[in-house]
Scaffold this active site. Structure first.
Site, PDB file in Angstrom:
ATOM      1  CB  SER A 265      68.920  23.367  41.155  1.00  0.00           C
ATOM      2  OG  SER A 265      69.504  24.021  41.878  1.00  0.00           O
ATOM      3  CB  CYS A 320      70.346  15.944  38.451  1.00  0.00           C
ATOM      4  SG  CYS A 320      70.385  17.366  39.673  1.00  0.00           S
ATOM      5  CG  ASP A 359      61.378  18.572  37.232  1.00  0.00           C
ATOM      6  OD1 ASP A 359      61.885  17.827  36.260  1.00  0.00           O
ATOM      7  OD2 ASP A 359      61.990  19.552  37.331  1.00  0.00           O
ATOM      8  N   GLY A 361      63.323  11.773  38.544  1.00  0.00           N
ATOM      9  CA  GLY A 361      63.092  10.455  39.380  1.00  0.00           C
ATOM     10  C   GLY A 361      62.329   9.497  38.575  1.00  0.00           C
ATOM     11  N   GLY A 382      62.567  14.695  31.153  1.00  0.00           N
ATOM     12  CA  GLY A 382      63.555  15.250  30.462  1.00  0.00           C
ATOM     13  C   GLY A 382      64.158  14.190  29.622  1.00  0.00           C
ATOM     14  NE  ARG A 383      65.400   8.090  31.557  1.00  0.00           N
ATOM     15  CZ  ARG A 383      64.437   7.349  30.813  1.00  0.00           C
ATOM     16  NH1 ARG A 383      64.940   6.988  29.868  1.00  0.00           N
ATOM     17  NH2 ARG A 383      63.433   7.184  31.501  1.00  0.00           N
ATOM     18  N   GLY A 408      72.496  17.793  30.798  1.00  0.00           N
ATOM     19  CA  GLY A 408      72.038  18.498  32.018  1.00  0.00           C
ATOM     20  C   GLY A 408      71.828  20.066  31.802  1.00  0.00           C
ATOM     21  NE  ARG A 419      66.908  23.506  36.109  1.00  0.00           N
ATOM     22  CZ  ARG A 419      66.795  22.742  37.029  1.00  0.00           C
ATOM     23  NH1 ARG A 419      67.808  22.353  37.842  1.00  0.00           N
ATOM     24  NH2 ARG A 419      65.790  21.939  37.183  1.00  0.00           N
TER      25      ARG A 419
END
Length: 501
Positions: A265, A320, A359, A361, A382-383, A408, A419
């Protein structure tokens, strides 16, 4: 006193691209989305050792990136980073499955000797489910090829049970074959010109290497941008952490991984510096990205530590809650712009070009174009990918709508404390991600094709046919809340929202 930035940080939604001159050659067919993935000496004329054909990667997440999605994304020209919050053995096995899934070149898994019976042949076909069988001298996948037999060459009910395969097979003398070293494009041409369903590839001694099928030739034509290595295998990435990298990295390299990234992160840490230096000292040819960072200081730190690419973004992902939980992060657009400036300054100083990845937003397709115009070489999503058939999660019906599960890596469900590791005691102190659903969106191919089409057309509107050109000539403007509203359908009744009486 703490350093306070004078300007607020901004998101992609607060910007628009301003059209530029579109020349006669600036048409969608001429646009290339090829982009570098890892560092290289650009000033010295060095060619980047790893590029993508589209600027899209899938996130290092349990709900997103497994071997199935990795193959699907590689077919479109992007790279999937298989999630690392699993055992080393399982992750390496996923990588190995992607590398074994050759683009068109298939190792024969149903093989038989010429003196075996048709009864044995039927049993072999039933076991594998594949009806094209290689007849080799020793009955193995790489034995000397003697012929090919399929379930169309005989009818078991009309043959003696002990009839021999050699009496029904198409013998070597009548087979159309190819020699070792043939390209997939050349093989496809032979398949279509000779009107055969499969093409055996043999070495100089006549031993079978692989089979190429007509259906795979068609598949290749449907995916002209597929991303392959020198051995015609799909390119695949993997996520690693700062705890067990000395054990995980060699297993992934042995499985054939092409590129890795430290999945954290927050990447502006001593742990990432040590991991990068340890890995490159032990395996100098390994390609390892790092991150995430949100400013020039973070980029320069990871660049000096040896990162092959740098990921940008903290707290901007849809699942997130890092900003909510810890008050840490930065608007994704502002972070991308600042890190891109640092990347360019580093290049001017050293001659080394280090790609950057935005990565998080990204909500809408046009955010991808904005991220590229602001300086990102590629994006990580991701989504976006979690919605597709190829993602590893369950497809459910919730409130009458099809959805896919999405959680997540900072959620309790993922249990991926590594992470968020800050050294010291193992374990997760609190959640930094949520467990959720995303609307089901169909196949990866259809959606990625649509997204890249939008990016390509937007680039043409800006007058650019390559990503570097877009970054050089793009004009970007901030927008007000009123102009954001103006940008969507307004002051009308959209037909599909009107309910019948």
């Amino acid at each position: 006193m703490a350093y306070i930035f004078e300007e607020p940080s901004h998101t992609f939604d607060e910007y628009l691209l301003v059209p530029g001159y579109t020349g006669p050659d600036c048409i969608p067919a001429n646009v290339s989305l090829q982009t570098p993935v890892v560092r290289y000496n650009k000033k010295a004329g060095e060619k980047c050792p790893l590029t993508m054909n589209i600027p899209m990667t899938s996130a290092v997440m349990q709900a997103v990136s497994d071997d199935k999605l990795a193959v699907a994304l590689a077919k479109e020209g992007g790279i999937s980073f298989i999630f690392g919050s699993q055992t080393i053995e399982n992750q390496a096995a996923m990588v190995a499955r992607v590398k074994a899934y050759k683009a068109g070149f298939v190792t024969s898994d149903t093989n038989i000797k010429p003196d075996q019976s048709l009864t044995e042949l039927v049993a072999a076909i039933e076991q594998t489910g594949h009806s094209t069988v290689a007849v080799t001298e020793d009955g193995t996948a790489n034995g000397k090829l003697l012929g090919i037999i399929t379930d169309r060459d005989f009818r078991i009910n009309h043959c003696a049970p002990d009839a021999k395969v050699k009496d029904y097979m198409t013998p070597l003398s009548k087979l159309v074959m190819a020699e070792e070293g043939i390209s997939l494009e050349e093989a496809n041409e032979i398949i279509w010109s000779k009107k055969v369903n499969q093409l055996p590839v043999v070495d100089k001694n006549g031993k079978l290497l692989s089979l190429i099928f007509r259906k795979d030739a068609t598949n290749h034509q449907e995916h002209p941008l597929e991303l392959l290595d020198a051995q015609k295998r799909y390119i695949v990435g993997a996520g690693i952490n700062t705890r067990d990298y000395m054990e995980r990295v060699p297993a992934l390299l042995a499985a054939g991984v092409d590129v890795m990234t430290l999945d954290s992160s927050e990447g502006f840490t001593e742990w990432q510096r040590r991991a990068l230096q340890d890995i490159h000292a032990k395996w100098p040819n390994a390609k390892v990205g790092a991150g995430n960072v949100v400013d020039a200081d973070g980029f320069n730190f990871l660049a000096d530590a040896g990162a092959d690419f740098v990921k940008i973004g903290i707290g901007g992902g849809s699942i997130c809650i890092t900003r909510e939980q810890k008050g840490i992060g930065r608007g994704q657009a502002t972070a991308t712009i600042e890190v891109a400036k640092a990347r360019d300054a580093y290049y001017e100083k050293t001659g080394i070009y280090i790609p950057i990845c935005s990565d998080g937003g990204i909500v809408y397709d046009h955010h991808v174009t904005l991220a590229l115009a602001m300086g990102a070489d590629f994006v990580m999503l991701g989504r976006y990918f979690a919605r597709f058939d190829e993602s590893p999660t369950n497809k459910l019906i919730v409130n009458g709508n099809y959805v896919k599960e999405y959680w997540g890596e900072g959620s309790n469900r993922a249990r991926n404390w590594q992470r968020y590791d800050l050294g010291g005691k193992k374990g997760m102190a609190f959640e930094e991600g949520v467990d959720s659903y995303v609307p089901y969106a169909g196949s990866l191919h259809d959606n990625v094709t649509l997204t890249t089409s939008k990016v390509i057309h937007a680039m043409c509107n800006c007058g650019a046919v390559t990503i570097p050109e877009l970054q050089k000539i793009a004009k970007i403007t901030m927008v007000s809340a009123a102009s954001i509203r103006e940008g969507g359908a307004h002051d009308v009744i959209v037909k599909n929202t009107v309910k019948a009486n």
